[in-house]
Write a protein that holds these residues in place. Sequence first.
Motif, short mmCIF file in Angstrom:
data_model
loop_
_atom_site.label_atom_id
_atom_site.label_comp_id
_atom_site.label_asym_id
_atom_site.label_seq_id
_atom_site.Cartn_x
_atom_site.Cartn_y
_atom_site.Cartn_z
N ALA A 198 -14.29 5.53 2.00
CA ALA A 198 -12.99 6.01 1.52
C ALA A 198 -12.18 6.64 2.66
N ARG A 199 -12.85 7.27 3.63
CA ARG A 199 -12.13 7.85 4.77
C ARG A 199 -11.69 6.78 5.77
N SER A 200 -12.29 5.61 5.70
CA SER A 200 -11.91 4.46 6.52
C SER A 200 -11.90 4.77 8.01
N GLY A 201 -12.93 5.44 8.47
CA GLY A 201 -13.07 5.68 9.90
C GLY A 201 -12.49 6.99 10.38
N ALA A 202 -11.74 7.70 9.56
CA ALA A 202 -11.18 8.99 9.97
C ALA A 202 -12.27 10.06 9.95
N THR A 203 -12.14 11.03 10.85
CA THR A 203 -13.08 12.15 10.85
C THR A 203 -12.70 13.13 9.74
N LYS A 204 -13.55 14.15 9.58
CA LYS A 204 -13.32 15.13 8.52
C LYS A 204 -12.02 15.89 8.71
N PHE A 210 -7.39 5.65 4.63
CA PHE A 210 -7.31 4.68 3.54
C PHE A 210 -5.86 4.23 3.39
N THR A 211 -5.64 2.91 3.37
CA THR A 211 -4.29 2.36 3.38
C THR A 211 -4.18 1.25 2.36
N ALA A 265 -3.11 14.50 3.38
CA ALA A 265 -2.30 13.34 3.03
C ALA A 265 -1.95 13.40 1.54
N PRO A 266 -0.99 14.25 1.17
CA PRO A 266 -0.69 14.47 -0.26
C PRO A 266 -0.11 13.25 -0.97
N ASP A 267 0.51 12.34 -0.23
CA ASP A 267 1.06 11.13 -0.85
C ASP A 267 -0.04 10.08 -0.94
N LEU A 268 -0.66 9.95 -2.08
CA LEU A 268 -1.81 9.07 -2.23
C LEU A 268 -1.43 7.60 -2.13
N GLY A 269 -0.28 7.23 -2.63
CA GLY A 269 0.13 5.83 -2.59
C GLY A 269 -0.44 5.01 -3.74
N HIS A 270 -1.05 5.66 -4.71
CA HIS A 270 -1.63 4.97 -5.87
C HIS A 270 -1.86 5.99 -6.97
N ALA A 271 -2.33 5.55 -8.12
CA ALA A 271 -2.59 6.45 -9.24
C ALA A 271 -3.70 7.45 -8.89
N ASP A 272 -3.59 8.63 -9.47
CA ASP A 272 -4.55 9.70 -9.21
C ASP A 272 -5.55 9.79 -10.35
N PRO A 273 -6.85 9.62 -10.07
CA PRO A 273 -7.83 9.72 -11.16
C PRO A 273 -7.98 11.13 -11.70
N GLY A 274 -7.65 12.13 -10.88
CA GLY A 274 -7.77 13.52 -11.31
C GLY A 274 -9.12 14.12 -10.96
N GLY A 406 -3.51 -4.83 8.01
CA GLY A 406 -2.46 -4.73 9.02
C GLY A 406 -1.86 -3.34 9.07
N ALA A 407 -1.58 -2.77 7.88
CA ALA A 407 -1.02 -1.42 7.84
C ALA A 407 -2.02 -0.40 8.37
N TYR A 408 -3.29 -0.63 8.10
CA TYR A 408 -4.34 0.27 8.58
C TYR A 408 -4.42 0.27 10.10
N VAL A 409 -4.45 -0.93 10.69
CA VAL A 409 -4.53 -1.02 12.16
C VAL A 409 -3.29 -0.38 12.79
N THR A 410 -2.12 -0.64 12.23
CA THR A 410 -0.90 -0.05 12.77
C THR A 410 -0.96 1.47 12.73
N ALA A 411 -1.41 2.01 11.60
CA ALA A 411 -1.48 3.47 11.47
C ALA A 411 -2.51 4.07 12.41
N ARG A 412 -3.65 3.43 12.56
CA ARG A 412 -4.71 3.99 13.39
C ARG A 412 -4.36 3.94 14.88
N LEU A 413 -3.52 2.96 15.28
CA LEU A 413 -3.19 2.81 16.70
C LEU A 413 -1.87 3.47 17.07
#
Length: 427
Positions: A198-204, A210-211, A265-274, A406-413
């Motif tokens: 879920a963190r998709s390679g990001a550290t704590k 996640f994109t 990252a408060p803007d989840l970009g999808h529905a929130d399960p809660g 593609g969006a993930y690679v762009t954001a990470r780089l």
Amino acid sequence: MNRFLDGLEGRNRGKPLLALWSGHGVPSHNGFLRLLTSDATRFHRHGLAVGDFLPACVATGSSQILLVLDTCHSGAGRGAGVDIAARMLEDAPPDADHAWVGVLASTLPAQQAIDGVFGAAFRKVVRNGPAAASQQLTWRNSRFVTGAQVAQAVTTDWDEEEHRPTFRSDGELSDLLPNPLWHYGRQAGIVEHLLLAARSGATKVEPPAFTGRRFEVDTVVGWVASRTPGLYVVTGLAGTGKSAVVGRVVSLSDPAERKRVLKLAPDLGHADPGEGAVAAHAHARGLTADRLAEALGNALVHRDVLPPSTTGKPYNAALLVGALQQHEGVPPVLVVDGLDEARDHAFAIADDLLTKLAGHACVVVASRDLPGPGDSPSLLDRLDPHGSRLDLSGPEALVRGQDAMGAYVTARLSDRSPVMDPGLVAE
């Protein structure tokens, strides 16, 4: 010594074995290691070769074997011992579903060992668990730990500069030792596999990477929010994001990880399960139906969804199904990742546990398909009649997945280098 080893033959069939040799070791003329016994001189022809000791361990009939060598030059015995033992396990498989052998050596081949240092470090791990927080995350979700987990904890916690341990293994892992960090009914935290996906390679301390995948996450959130009993399957080829999608939902359900995600990252970009949407989750790799039931039941006890088992022991498959059948509250949400990674146990888990739980809980399963034995239904065909399927390998899902990558690679780089175009790299 040989008489002692001969007396061990067949005495530990199908059970785990921890063998520890502490003493003197010398490199032999062929580059391997000889273990010196009390009646041996330091000549290479005396003592016991590691290549003779590990086969004696295999001859006990043990299924999970961890040989710990605490001698000078012990790393010289790591490779040959594992190779020999692995071949023996293949030729004469033990009476168990998984066979594995590992050698943990206190030094590299050319190093001297400092007396007592390795033994203290190994004892600390076995008694108290790993010191590193990253390792604790992998330990605290199971009543037992594997030989590889023990070895990794020792090497990760190691801080002696004069020599360092080394490890090699072969085979399929299963339980080796009781886990000192496990307590019945205690909150386990997020399974590491799902958390990292879920963190998709990001550290704590970094914002989650996640994109995209809005449609996929929204679909799973819809299942979770409905709380409708049944089986809901997320499937797809390797690398299509099954664990990332369900892991994202589990992460946002966990109070601690949810707080971290929303802060960074408060803007989840999808529905929130809660918060608290998922009552229990587990990764099925290497588990049996009873072991998976134990992991799920432990979480349900902690969440006060179920009382502790009336037996005083963790729930097994039959007891967990019965307990949820009697549960009178809102049907809980259970998430199981990597069902296919249970291998030979995957079909028993599906038939004896998951399809039966589906009558009383919303069960979300992430798994690749497996062909059924003979003419019997495949793994997913056994699950689908009880719910719905989200296939991440479908044509539209693959396009969405490529866009998300593609969006993930762009954001990470981004902001990595003024001379690099992240969008061009992503393309």
